[in-house]
Design an enzyme around this catalytic site. Structure first.
Site, short mmCIF file in Angstrom:
data_model
loop_
_atom_site.label_atom_id
_atom_site.label_comp_id
_atom_site.label_asym_id
_atom_site.label_seq_id
_atom_site.Cartn_x
_atom_site.Cartn_y
_atom_site.Cartn_z
N SER A 46 34.88 -39.24 54.79
CA SER A 46 33.95 -38.40 53.95
C SER A 46 33.98 -39.18 52.50
CB SER A 46 34.60 -37.08 53.66
OG SER A 46 35.89 -37.15 53.28
N GLU A 116 37.66 -39.46 65.84
CA GLU A 116 37.04 -38.14 66.50
C GLU A 116 36.56 -38.47 67.79
OE1 GLU A 116 33.32 -38.26 63.68
OE2 GLU A 116 34.41 -37.85 62.04
N GLU A 183 36.55 -28.97 63.83
CA GLU A 183 35.47 -28.83 62.67
C GLU A 183 34.37 -28.04 63.04
OE1 GLU A 183 34.50 -32.37 60.28
OE2 GLU A 183 32.92 -31.57 59.36
O1 KIV Z 1 36.68 -37.29 56.58
C1 KIV Z 1 37.00 -36.12 56.18
O2 KIV Z 1 36.96 -35.85 55.17
C2 KIV Z 1 37.31 -35.48 57.52
C3 KIV Z 1 37.55 -33.99 57.20
C4 KIV Z 1 36.52 -33.20 57.05
C5 KIV Z 1 38.38 -33.11 58.45
O3 KIV Z 1 37.30 -35.83 58.58
#
Ligand code: KIV
Length: 298
Positions: A46, A116, A183
């Protein structure tokens, strides 16, 4: 102090204690989170959106994750640091995944990695775990697949997709993942998954029944004015607070109320005189309004 281990994280589920995970991307966010007693820090991809300004996590590279994981590890002592494997670093098979995960662990000191996907990456997860790399899974809305999912949509709403997610979670557990992120799935489904797994589930937009929760640092602190996902509570309006503080700084400079004498350093009066006499023949281009501060003003 030793860092929290995957066993201690799993023990929390057994003891009915909630697991708290927060993203961190640099020394500041990691220090604040650890000061607040957060168990798990996720250097999530993220970071592509909240730090690097991209519109998805897809462009994030191994170099980006390594660059941001190093300061998180360096500035913490206790938290378990999870480093996200970025898009393209494991999708082509377990050999690539192994090379990248080993590089990530060795070059950053991260405690574990996160990937993932469900069943389709179970073999990869198993190989990594057997090689000594703790793996956290991540199913449901998997942002790296946003282009095939057709957007950031709730997953597992139909019976068929829910059953598939339960099977995905099970296959990650069987492959040796120590925990799994759920998620953006219905709360009832995360309840079904959590009660069918021995390993902890960590939810984001997955309701209250998970073994723990994960949130993005910038979301819970309200750092982006116009971005407030339904699943993220703003515990502070950071954007307003910080913008107002910066405005106050700007105004104080402009009206000369900053810096004050207390915020300045001084020189002895006799040195000021000496310098002035040494520079007597140098032309003064700008005549300042205020006299230079001497130590006498202390
Ligand atoms: O990249 C991220 O912040 C995540 C979370 C939202 C679980 O994978």
């Amino acid at each position: 102090m030793k860092r929290i281990t995957t066993l201690q994280i799993q023990q929390k589920k057994t003891n009915n204690e909630k697991i708290v995970m927060l993203t961190a991307y640099d020394a500041l966010s990691a220090t604040l989170a650890e000061q607040a007693g957060i168990d798990l820090l996720l250097v999530g991809d993220s970071l592509g959106m909240v730090v690097l300004g991209y519109d998805s996590t897809v462009p994030v590279t191994m170099e980006d994750i390594i660059h941001h994981t190093k300061p998180v590890v360096a500035s913490t002592r206790y938290a378990h640091v999870v480093a996200d494997m970025p898009f393209g670093s494991y999708q082509s098979g377990w050999k690539d995944a192994m090379r990248n995960a080993v590089h990530l662990m060795k070059s950053t000191g991260a405690s574990s990695v996160k990937l993932e996907g469900g069943k389709r990456i179970a073999e990869t997860v198993e190989k990594l775990v057997n090689a000594g790399i703790p793996v956290m899974g991540h199913i449901g809305l998997t942002p790296q697949s946003v282009n095939t999912l057709g957007g950031y949509k709730i997953q597992g709403k139909t019976p068929r997709s829910a059953v598939k997610l339960i099977a995905d979670a099970k296959s990650l557990e069987e492959a040796g993942a120590y925990a799994v992120v759920l998620e953006t799935i219905p709360a009832a489904l995360s309840h079904m998954i959590t009660s069918r797994l021995n390993i902890p589930t960590i939810g984001i937009g997955a309701g209250p029944y998970c073994s723990g929760q994960v949130q993005v640092f910038h979301d819970i602190l309200g750092l982006y004015k116009d971005f407030n996902p339904k699943h993220a509570r703003q515990f502070i309006n950071g954007s307003n607070l910080l913008t107002n503080a910066i405005k106050e700084y700007k105004n104080s400079v402009e009206d000369s109320s900053f810096p004050t004498a207390d915020e300045s350093f001084f020189m002895e009066e006799r040195n000021i005189k000496l310098i002035n006499s040494m520079m007597e023949n140098e032309p003064v281009v700008n005549s300042m309004q205020d006299a230079p501060m001497s130590e006498k003003q202390d």
